[in-house]
Design a protein around this motif. Structure first.
Motif, PDB file in Angstrom:
ATOM      1  N   ALA A 272       0.825  -1.207   0.000  1.00 63.42           N
ATOM      2  CA  ALA A 272       0.000   0.000   0.000  1.00 63.42           C
ATOM      3  C   ALA A 272       0.859   1.257   0.000  1.00 63.42           C
ATOM      4  CB  ALA A 272      -0.948  -0.013   1.187  1.00 63.42           C
ATOM      5  N   GLU A 273       1.927   1.241   0.768  1.00 60.96           N
ATOM      6  CA  GLU A 273       2.794   2.422   0.843  1.00 60.96           C
ATOM      7  C   GLU A 273       3.519   2.699  -0.468  1.00 60.96           C
ATOM      8  OE1 GLU A 273       5.376   1.809   4.104  1.00 60.96           O
ATOM      9  OE2 GLU A 273       3.790   2.028   5.645  1.00 60.96           O
ATOM     10  N   SER A 274       3.674   1.663  -1.294  1.00 62.34           N
ATOM     11  CA  SER A 274       4.392   1.847  -2.571  1.00 62.34           C
ATOM     12  C   SER A 274       3.499   2.391  -3.685  1.00 62.34           C
ATOM     13  CB  SER A 274       5.006   0.514  -3.027  1.00 62.34           C
ATOM     14  OG  SER A 274       3.967  -0.408  -3.388  1.00 62.34           O
ATOM     15  N   LEU A 275       2.191   2.474  -3.414  1.00 61.91           N
ATOM     16  CA  LEU A 275       1.254   2.928  -4.449  1.00 61.91           C
ATOM     17  C   LEU A 275       1.048   4.434  -4.377  1.00 61.91           C
ATOM     18  CD1 LEU A 275      -1.478   0.130  -4.266  1.00 61.91           C
ATOM     19  CD2 LEU A 275       0.476   0.314  -5.812  1.00 61.91           C
ATOM     20  N   ASN A 276       0.948   5.036  -5.551  1.00 62.39           N
ATOM     21  CA  ASN A 276       0.691   6.492  -5.646  1.00 62.39           C
ATOM     22  C   ASN A 276      -0.256   6.731  -6.808  1.00 62.39           C
ATOM     23  OD1 ASN A 276       0.816   9.258  -5.326  1.00 62.39           O
ATOM     24  ND2 ASN A 276       2.652   9.461  -6.626  1.00 62.39           N
ATOM     25  N   PRO A 277      -1.554   6.822  -6.571  1.00 59.78           N
ATOM     26  CA  PRO A 277      -2.529   6.990  -7.662  1.00 59.78           C
ATOM     27  C   PRO A 277      -2.216   8.231  -8.511  1.00 59.78           C
ATOM     28  CG  PRO A 277      -3.620   6.543  -5.579  1.00 59.78           C
ATOM     29  CD  PRO A 277      -2.191   6.815  -5.254  1.00 59.78           C
ATOM     30  N   ILE A 278      -2.184   8.056  -9.838  1.00 64.94           N
ATOM     31  CA  ILE A 278      -1.914   9.169 -10.769  1.00 64.94           C
ATOM     32  C   ILE A 278      -3.184   9.459 -11.567  1.00 64.94           C
ATOM     33  CG2 ILE A 278      -0.583   9.947 -12.766  1.00 64.94           C
ATOM     34  CD1 ILE A 278       1.708   8.161 -11.784  1.00 64.94           C
ATOM     35  N   ILE A 279      -3.685  10.676 -11.460  1.00 65.56           N
ATOM     36  CA  ILE A 279      -4.877  11.097 -12.190  1.00 65.56           C
ATOM     37  C   ILE A 279      -4.461  12.216 -13.143  1.00 65.56           C
ATOM     38  CG2 ILE A 279      -7.188  12.070 -11.998  1.00 65.56           C
ATOM     39  CD1 ILE A 279      -7.294  10.886  -9.161  1.00 65.56           C
ATOM     40  N   PRO A 280      -4.674  12.046 -14.448  1.00 66.87           N
ATOM     41  CA  PRO A 280      -4.222  13.074 -15.411  1.00 66.87           C
ATOM     42  C   PRO A 280      -4.927  14.408 -15.162  1.00 66.87           C
ATOM     43  CG  PRO A 280      -5.687  11.502 -16.476  1.00 66.87           C
ATOM     44  CD  PRO A 280      -5.385  10.955 -15.112  1.00 66.87           C
ATOM     45  N   PRO A 281      -4.205  15.524 -15.364  1.00 64.07           N
ATOM     46  CA  PRO A 281      -4.836  16.841 -15.189  1.00 64.07           C
ATOM     47  C   PRO A 281      -5.961  17.044 -16.196  1.00 64.07           C
ATOM     48  CG  PRO A 281      -2.684  17.056 -16.231  1.00 64.07           C
ATOM     49  CD  PRO A 281      -2.809  15.626 -15.794  1.00 64.07           C
ATOM     50  N   SER A 282      -6.932  17.879 -15.838  1.00 65.03           N
ATOM     51  CA  SER A 282      -8.113  18.086 -16.689  1.00 65.03           C
ATOM     52  C   SER A 282      -7.733  18.629 -18.069  1.00 65.03           C
ATOM     53  CB  SER A 282      -9.100  19.041 -16.007  1.00 65.03           C
ATOM     54  OG  SER A 282      -8.494  20.304 -15.775  1.00 65.03           O
ATOM     55  N   GLY A 283      -6.645  19.415 -18.113  1.00 70.57           N
ATOM     56  CA  GLY A 283      -6.245  20.012 -19.387  1.00 70.57           C
ATOM     57  C   GLY A 283      -5.756  19.002 -20.404  1.00 70.57           C
ATOM     58  N   SER A 284      -5.361  17.826 -19.944  1.00 75.47           N
ATOM     59  CA  SER A 284      -4.838  16.804 -20.863  1.00 75.47           C
ATOM     60  C   SER A 284      -5.921  15.855 -21.363  1.00 75.47           C
ATOM     61  CB  SER A 284      -3.736  15.987 -20.169  1.00 75.47           C
ATOM     62  OG  SER A 284      -4.293  15.193 -19.127  1.00 75.47           O
ATOM     63  N   LEU A 285      -7.135  16.017 -20.864  1.00 69.73           N
ATOM     64  CA  LEU A 285      -8.223  15.129 -21.268  1.00 69.73           C
ATOM     65  C   LEU A 285      -8.665  15.431 -22.695  1.00 69.73           C
ATOM     66  CD1 LEU A 285     -10.341  15.206 -17.984  1.00 69.73           C
ATOM     67  CD2 LEU A 285      -8.662  13.497 -18.710  1.00 69.73           C
TER      68      LEU A 285
END
Length: 509
Positions: A272-285
């Motif tokens: 769990a500590e090794s995970l880092n959720p990445i969500i693309p910025p809205s401008g790149s959608l």
């Protein structure tokens, strides 16, 4: 603001200065490669600069001028129906007349020159004060104008408004302005910002080319709405709405991601500590992908790119009109010019008639002009003489002429072709003959002219010898090619008959 005249010099096939009078609807006719499209593309370069469909370059310099060392191409546009007031300094109103920015005909004349197809230099040709005490006021800064007023003790009601100060100075020298038609360079000093504001009053010019693609692979024809999606998504308000949607989605995703990591940490904290959720910025959608299935379909859901070439082009032409109108409204531009090359391309004769009538109606709308080029006699037949401009090669250069009712009292491409290119056709002979006959003048036309024998065949197979003037002789052979008992008229006979009828119509009718 409306285009009243254009002038082209040292541009492609135009060596000397060629002028074209422009009305609400103007149609340019002439032979292939005579320079019809060059007129429309010169205007595109003038109005749209770097955004022009065809960019000016060194190959646009006329070859004769090039050999003589002349590299300066000139495109000038003269405007009438000018605004009563303009704002060229801050937010203060003035007028073109008060600023002495009109030529001797009281029109706005803007000249653009290009050195060897390079960047433009812009001039306004104006009947302007030449008195050295007040001839450069448009170049003066506010502080310089205030100094001039103070030093000459000139009465001025407001020394914070440049237009008011210029007007006061010119009024002070009103008895000695020494008006003269000069060219004002508006690409230097304060005149540059003045011209930039003046550009906002110029018409929106849009060009639809005859060779514009209309194949299945053309994205605009394949679906005009795909291009519309790009434009709609570029709208600032739409972008803000989409950003809000993206932020809400991002917030919800983060909640889900955080909850997932929390649950995972209960089972395996190290992973769990090794995970880092990445969500693309809205401008790149890629919002366009959401709407990639938009389309316009006809009967039985047949897409545009599967329709006939004429229908595809007709749809694209009207998409072009709609897009031009949208741009005009977005930019709050008061007037618009539609330039359309060969609207008859791929169109059935019935559609050609409908199309030109629609364009005529469009040209009658307020602040709207239509420029066309055509090779279609059907389109020409729907127009008036005042709508036609004929390009001919004359005295070593190209000349653009108005088409006048010299012989036939209606537009006739046969007559235009004869006048311009000495094109001798049986169709034109029939047209002239029919007009003289329908007006009841043929007996008068026939009187006193030399006759020749014509063997006429009766229906019962017998023949009779008759005396016919040359025009009758040619007419009978055109309409009765099955009668081979007479010598066939020659091209010289046909031309002589046509010229005789033209002369009679001009001088006797």
């Amino acid at each position: 603001m409306r285009i009243s005249k254009i002038r082209i010099k040292n541009f492609r096939g135009y060596k000397g200065a060629s002028e074209v009078e422009i009305g609400n609807l103007t149609t340019i006719v002439g032979k292939n490669d005579i320079g019809k499209s060059s007129v429309l593309e010169a205007l595109d370069i003038f109005f749209n600069k770097k955004n022009a469909i065809v960019k000016i370059d060194k190959d646009d310099v006329n070859k004769d001028c090039l050999s003589e060392g002349d590299l300066i191409t000139e495109i000038a546009v003269i405007f009438d129906e000018l605004p009563a007031s303009i704002v060229i300094d801050s937010s203060n109103e003035t007028s073109l007349e008060n600023e002495f920015l009109l030529n001797s005909e009281e029109r706005l004349e803007i000249i653009k020159r290009y050195n060897n197809g390079g960047s433009e230099k812009v001039y306004i040709k104006a009947n302007h004060p030449s008195n050295t005490n007040c001839n450069d006021l448009l170049l003066r800064t506010q502080k310089q104008l205030q100094t001039m007023i103070g030093e000459s003790d000139i009465e001025c009601e407001n020394r914070t408004v440049n237009a008011t100060m210029r007007n006061a100075i010119w009024e002070h020298y009103s008895e000695s302005l020494e008006l003269a038609e000069i060219e004002i360079d508006v690409t230097k000093g304060d005149t540059k910002s003045i011209y930039e504001k003046l550009e906002g009053y110029l018409p929106l010019y849009t060009l639809f080319q005859s060779d514009r693609k209309n194949s299945d692979g053309d994205s605009e024809v394949q679906d005009p709405l795909n291009k519309a999606v790009d434009q709609i998504l570029a709208d600032e308000e739409i972008q803000r709405s989409l950003e809000r949607v993206a932020e809400n989605v991002e917030r919800k995703l983060k909640e889900v991601a955080d909850l997932t990591v929390d649950k995972l940490s209960e089972m395996n904290p190290e992973v769990a500590e090794s995970l880092n959720p990445i969500i693309p910025p809205s401008g790149s959608l890629k919002w366009k992908d959401v709407f990639k299935k938009v389309s316009i379909s006809g009967d039985e859901d047949i897409p545009i790119n599967k329709r006939g070439s004429g229908v595809k082009r007709l749809i694209l032409l009207n998409f072009f009109r709609a897009e031009a109108e949208r741009r005009q409204n977005d930019k709050s531009i008061p007037s618009i010019v539609y330039a359309i090359e060969e609207p008859e391309t791929s169109q059935h004769t019935f559609h050609q008639k409908i199309l030109i009538r629609a364009l005529l109606a469009l040209s009658q709308a307020d602040n709207t002009q239509v420029l066309l080029t055509t090779h279609s006699p059907i389109i020409v037949k729907e127009l008036n003489f005042e709508n036609l401009r004929l390009i001919v090669f004359e005295d070593g250069g190209k000349v653009v002429k108005s088409v006048e009712s010299g012989q036939l009292p209606y537009p006739s491409l046969n007559e235009v072709n004869f006048s311009a290119f000495n094109e001798i056709t049986e169709e034109y002979h029939n047209e002239l003959y029919g007009y003289i006959e329908s007006e009841g003048h043929f007996d008068s036309f026939r009187t006193g002219r030399q006759t020749m024998e014509y063997i006429r065949e009766r229906r019962n197979g017998t023949t009779v010898s008759e005396q016919k003037i040359l025009t009758e002789y040619v007419r009978h052979q055109i309409h009765h090619p099955e009668n081979t008992r007479n010598s066939r008229f020659t091209e010289l006979h046909l031309e002589s008959s046509i010229r005789t009828m033209r002369s009679y119509i001009e001088n006797e009718m």
